[in-house]
Design an enzyme around this catalytic site. Structure first.
Site, PDB file in Angstrom:
ATOM      1  N   GLU A  26      -2.539 -18.664  -1.202  1.00 60.84           N
ATOM      2  CA  GLU A  26      -3.884 -18.376  -0.699  1.00 60.84           C
ATOM      3  C   GLU A  26      -4.731 -17.779  -1.811  1.00 60.84           C
ATOM      4  O   GLU A  26      -4.227 -17.420  -2.879  1.00 60.84           O
ATOM      5  CB  GLU A  26      -3.825 -17.404   0.484  1.00 60.84           C
ATOM      6  CG  GLU A  26      -3.225 -16.052   0.148  1.00 60.84           C
ATOM      7  CD  GLU A  26      -3.190 -15.112   1.351  1.00 60.84           C
ATOM      8  OE1 GLU A  26      -4.265 -14.868   1.933  1.00 60.84           O
ATOM      9  OE2 GLU A  26      -2.113 -14.620   1.687  1.00 60.84           O
ATOM     10  N   TYR A  47       0.772  -1.237   0.000  1.00 61.09           N
ATOM     11  CA  TYR A  47       0.000   0.000   0.000  1.00 61.09           C
ATOM     12  C   TYR A  47       0.810   1.299   0.000  1.00 61.09           C
ATOM     13  O   TYR A  47       0.248   2.353  -0.300  1.00 61.09           O
ATOM     14  CB  TYR A  47      -0.972   0.005   1.199  1.00 61.09           C
ATOM     15  CG  TYR A  47      -1.871  -1.207   1.199  1.00 61.09           C
ATOM     16  CD1 TYR A  47      -2.738  -1.450   0.134  1.00 61.09           C
ATOM     17  CD2 TYR A  47      -1.825  -2.141   2.224  1.00 61.09           C
ATOM     18  CE1 TYR A  47      -3.552  -2.577   0.107  1.00 61.09           C
ATOM     19  CE2 TYR A  47      -2.641  -3.271   2.217  1.00 61.09           C
ATOM     20  CZ  TYR A  47      -3.500  -3.476   1.149  1.00 61.09           C
ATOM     21  OH  TYR A  47      -4.295  -4.591   1.127  1.00 61.09           O
TER      22      TYR A  47
END
Length: 307
Positions: free
Chosen positions: A268, A210
């Site tokens: 994942e 981010y």
């Protein structure tokens, strides 16, 4: 014809709240540009009451982390019979629990890393497996609470014993796969492009995800065509194995030094991937010819109950 009223669910109560607010704001702006009537809803524990008053045609789920990504908000929306985006209750719950997701992946023939589950105090006391290995929460997002224990590290991460630890008492310890970080989104039943994530930081952590300049996204990933194809097929397989819907993004590690074809494992699947314009999924959609407005519009039109 009247435009659909879309409630964009954002914010929430998880660690990922700041990211969700940003995702939600950008999705809301794009949906307005696409002609929808949009209400931005900062989600709290009174969300059912708020939605009963609003009576939206569709809920656009821009939440990240627990409550928004683990089947909880999906259950609320099912109960209220409000069509919603992304995956349903069961798929969301399975994907959020990395241990359960790995069991499902393995059963579907998708390669995963060896792992064990243990109490965080036990993991902090002694190595659960020979280093290098990774310690991560079983159910959390945005790489919160993830530690890489290097080969020469004499002791496990002591941060696991912190009093303000809020990522669950049990954690996952899994074998570290060296090499490259790859990711691939699925939109409906189509695998989008494969991105390689390159970062100078320790790994693709919260800052790399981010912070400005935290990472570079290389799309299409500069890998062999057969591996590129394999990643796309594995992303579709992971999406189907958990019964996901709408848009997901699966993450992989690829060690291109391990034998002729290297070692490729699925880490994942994200049922609520980041949705700012510079996030991975919008980038991959753009690479496939879909603007950000087209992507979020597709998600609204795909929304339903009983997902």
């Amino acid at each position: 014809m009247m435009s659909k009223h879309v409630a964009v669910l954002m914010g929430g109560v998880a660690n990922e709240r700041p990211v969700s607010l940003k995702s939600g704001a950008e999705c809301a702006r794009a949906l307005r540009n696409a002609g929808y009537t949009v209400t931005e809803v900062d989600v709290g524990y009174d969300i059912a009451e708020k939605l009963r008053e609003l009576k939206p045609d569709v809920a656009f789920n821009a939440l990240h982390g627990p409550f928004g990504e683990d089947g909880t908000i999906q259950g609320v929306l099912e109960f209220l019979r409000i069509p919603y985006t992304h995956s349903g209750v069961l798929a969301s719950a399975l994907a959020m629990n990395k241990h359960q997701a790995k069991i499902m992946f393995k059963a579907a023939g998708i390669p995963v890393t060896d792992h064990t589950i243990a109490n965080r105090a036990e993991v902090a006391r002694a190595h659960m497996m020979p280093p290098p290995y990774v310690v991560k929460p079983i159910s959390d997002g945005s790489s919160f609470g993830v530690f890489i224990v290097k080969g020469d590290q004499s002791h496990p991460p002591q941060e696991l014993l912190r009093e303000d630890w809020n990522s669950g008492e049990d954690v996952m310890v899994e074998r570290y796969i060296p090499g490259r970080e790859l990711t691939c989104a699925v939109m409906g039943d189509v695998a989008l492009g494969v991105t390689e994530i390159v970062t100078d930081l320790n790994f693709y952590n919260y800052e790399a995800k981010y912070a400005v300049g935290g990472s570079r996204h290389v799309i299409p990933a500069e890998i062999q065509p057969n591996i590129y194809d394999k990643v796309q097929k594995m992303a579709l397989k992971a999406h189907a194995a958990l019964g996901c819907r709408g848009v997901t993004r699966s993450d992989f590690r690829y060690n291109d030094q391990a034998g002729p074809d290297g070692e490729l494992v699925c880490l994942e699947i994200n049922t609520q991937p980041g949705m700012t314009e510079t996030s991975l999924v919008p980038e991959q959609a753009r690479h496939a010819g879909h603007s950000f407005e087209e992507l979020v519009s597709w998600m609204v039109e795909d929304a339903s109950c009983n997902r």
